[in-house]
Design an enzyme around this catalytic site. Structure first.
Site, PDB file in Angstrom:
ATOM      1  N   THR A   1      -1.208   7.441  -0.338  1.00  0.00           N
ATOM      2  CA  THR A   1      -2.634   7.108  -1.021  1.00  0.00           C
ATOM      3  C   THR A   1      -3.362   5.709  -0.954  1.00  0.00           C
ATOM      4  O   THR A   1      -4.617   6.261  -0.931  1.00  0.00           O
ATOM      5  CB  THR A   1      -2.404   6.982  -2.445  1.00  0.00           C
TER       6      THR A   1
ATOM      7  N   ASP B   1       5.277  -6.284   9.208  1.00  0.00           N
ATOM      8  CA  ASP B   1       5.577  -6.294  10.401  1.00  0.00           C
ATOM      9  C   ASP B   1       5.966  -7.210  11.818  1.00  0.00           C
ATOM     10  O   ASP B   1       7.491  -7.559  12.039  1.00  0.00           O
ATOM     11  CB  ASP B   1       5.986  -4.187  10.554  1.00  0.00           C
TER      12      ASP B   1
ATOM     13  N   ASP C   1       0.400  -3.299  12.030  1.00  0.00           N
ATOM     14  CA  ASP C   1       0.673  -3.909  10.561  1.00  0.00           C
ATOM     15  C   ASP C   1       1.497  -5.474  10.879  1.00  0.00           C
ATOM     16  O   ASP C   1       2.081  -6.054  11.546  1.00  0.00           O
ATOM     17  CB  ASP C   1       1.981  -3.347  10.735  1.00  0.00           C
TER      18      ASP C   1
ATOM     19  N   ARG D   1       0.999  -1.431   0.232  1.00  0.00           N
ATOM     20  CA  ARG D   1      -0.081  -0.614   0.010  1.00  0.00           C
ATOM     21  C   ARG D   1       0.122   1.144   0.414  1.00  0.00           C
ATOM     22  O   ARG D   1       1.901   1.715   0.644  1.00  0.00           O
ATOM     23  CB  ARG D   1      -0.814   0.234   1.504  1.00  0.00           C
TER      24      ARG D   1
HETATM   25  C1  PRP Z   1      -1.073  -5.178   4.838  1.00  0.00           C
HETATM   26  C2  PRP Z   1      -1.973  -5.960   4.444  1.00  0.00           C
HETATM   27  C3  PRP Z   1      -3.028  -5.958   3.160  1.00  0.00           C
HETATM   28  C4  PRP Z   1      -2.930  -4.283   2.836  1.00  0.00           C
HETATM   29  C5  PRP Z   1      -4.085  -4.832   3.319  1.00  0.00           C
HETATM   30  O1  PRP Z   1      -0.140  -5.022   3.722  1.00  0.00           O
HETATM   31  O2  PRP Z   1      -1.392  -7.475   4.452  1.00  0.00           O
HETATM   32  O3  PRP Z   1      -1.710  -6.679   1.856  1.00  0.00           O
HETATM   33  O4  PRP Z   1      -1.748  -3.692   4.036  1.00  0.00           O
HETATM   34  O5  PRP Z   1      -5.064  -3.315   3.564  1.00  0.00           O
HETATM   35  P1  PRP Z   1      -5.630  -2.488   2.163  1.00  0.00           P
HETATM   36  O6  PRP Z   1      -6.834  -3.897   2.274  1.00  0.00           O
HETATM   37  O7  PRP Z   1      -5.447  -0.658   2.646  1.00  0.00           O
HETATM   38  O8  PRP Z   1      -5.189  -3.125   1.017  1.00  0.00           O
HETATM   39  P2  PRP Z   1       1.111  -3.943   3.449  1.00  0.00           P
HETATM   40  O9  PRP Z   1       0.721  -3.250   2.597  1.00  0.00           O
HETATM   41  O10 PRP Z   1       1.121  -3.277   4.608  1.00  0.00           O
HETATM   42  O11 PRP Z   1       2.673  -4.882   2.942  1.00  0.00           O
HETATM   43  P3  PRP Z   1       3.422  -5.840   3.858  1.00  0.00           P
HETATM   44  O12 PRP Z   1       2.346  -7.245   3.630  1.00  0.00           O
HETATM   45  O13 PRP Z   1       4.533  -6.406   2.870  1.00  0.00           O
HETATM   46  O14 PRP Z   1       3.479  -5.226   5.079  1.00  0.00           O
HETATM   47  N1  URA Z   2      -2.448  -3.570   7.305  1.00  0.00           N
HETATM   48  C1  URA Z   2      -2.089  -4.114   7.727  1.00  0.00           C
HETATM   49  O1  URA Z   2      -1.189  -4.617   7.905  1.00  0.00           O
HETATM   50  N2  URA Z   2      -2.854  -3.546   9.379  1.00  0.00           N
HETATM   51  C2  URA Z   2      -3.816  -2.901   8.975  1.00  0.00           C
HETATM   52  O2  URA Z   2      -4.688  -2.466   9.990  1.00  0.00           O
HETATM   53  C3  URA Z   2      -3.650  -2.299   8.064  1.00  0.00           C
HETATM   54  C4  URA Z   2      -3.819  -2.860   6.923  1.00  0.00           C
END
Ligand code: PRP
Ligand code: URA
Length: 210
Positions: A108, A204, A201, A104
């Site tokens: 944005t 993380d 997160d 994400r």
């Molecule tokens: C997180 C999560 C989803 C996304 C959800 O990933 O694992 O993929 O956010 O958010 P959304 O519904 O608003 O799209 P992130 O983009 O943080 O990436 P990561 O898994 O690499 O930490």
């Molecule tokens: N992605 C995450 O990992 N946690 C949230 O709460 C939203 C998006």
């Protein structure tokens, strides 16, 4: 309109309560994500078709029921979805695994694709997309767009551990044919796009990157 299944099984809810706790460390967090995925997989595969076959037990012939050769694929959204793959494969050892890399944009909140690799016969498979978090729904909706429009998938399900109402609504709007399986529907998103109360997160916490 797709169906949203919220799994209120006590084992799933108990594990989720530990997952949400900020005091839970990386090792236990990872184990819990995998265990919850396995328990959810058990429920989400309830509709797999069965066929009758005749076998010979040590005592007599018997007509028994087996899964009717339905081909499955698990598609984690990188990174956090990776944490759910082992749990899924524990129950679906023959499933193939495709990967979609999306993050994400922190400004944005729009999903950005950085990696995609699917099994060659993905269009013939029933696909279960996995990601612990369904927040705005942007990432899951984009993953389903890729699977349907670029790879020709026709049977897609989405499995997330925690969903925000906003993410469920966005998915149902964009993909009314994709059923959604969650362990919890939380209250809302905050101004940073995080699920409240959520678990923080997920990526993380699985990979120890913060
Ligand atoms: C997180 C999560 C989803 C996304 C959800 O990933 O694992 O993929 O956010 O958010 P959304 O519904 O608003 O799209 P992130 O983009 O943080 O990436 P990561 O898994 O690499 O930490
Ligand atoms: N992605 C995450 O990992 N946690 C949230 O709460 C939203 C998006």
């Amino acid at each position: 309109m797709s169906t949203v299944y919220v799994f209120d099984h006590p084992l799933i809810q108990h594990k989720l309560s530990i997952l949400r706790d900020e005091a839970t460390g990386v090792k236990e967090f990872r184990e819990l994500v995998s265990e919850i995925a396995m328990l959810m997989c058990y429920e989400a595969t309830r509709d797999l078709p069965l066929e009758e076959v005749e076998i010979q037990t040590p005592v007599s012939k018997a007509v028994v029921r087996r899964i009717a050769g339905k081909k499955l694929a698990v598609v984690p959204i990188l990174r956090a979805g990776l944490g759910m793959v082992d749990g899924m494969l524990a129950l679906l050892p023959s499933a193939k695994v495709g990967h979609i890399g999306l993050y994400r944009d922190p400004e944005t909140l729009e999903p950005v694709e950085y990696y995609c690799k699917m099994p060659p016969d993905i269009s013939e498979r029933e696909v279960i997309v996995v990601d612990p978090m369904l927040a705005t729904g942007g990432s899951a909706a984009a993953a389903c767009d890729f699977l349907k429009n670029k790879y020709g998938c026709r049977h897609v399900k989405l499995m997330c551990i925690i969903a925000a109402p906003e993410g469920i609504a966005a998915m149902q709007d964009a993909h009314p044919d994709v059923d959604i399986f969650v362990a919890a529907e939380d209250e809302k998103l905050n101004e940073h796009g995080y699920i409240v109360p959520g678990l923080g997160d997920a990526g993380d916490r699985i990979f120890g990157t913060k």
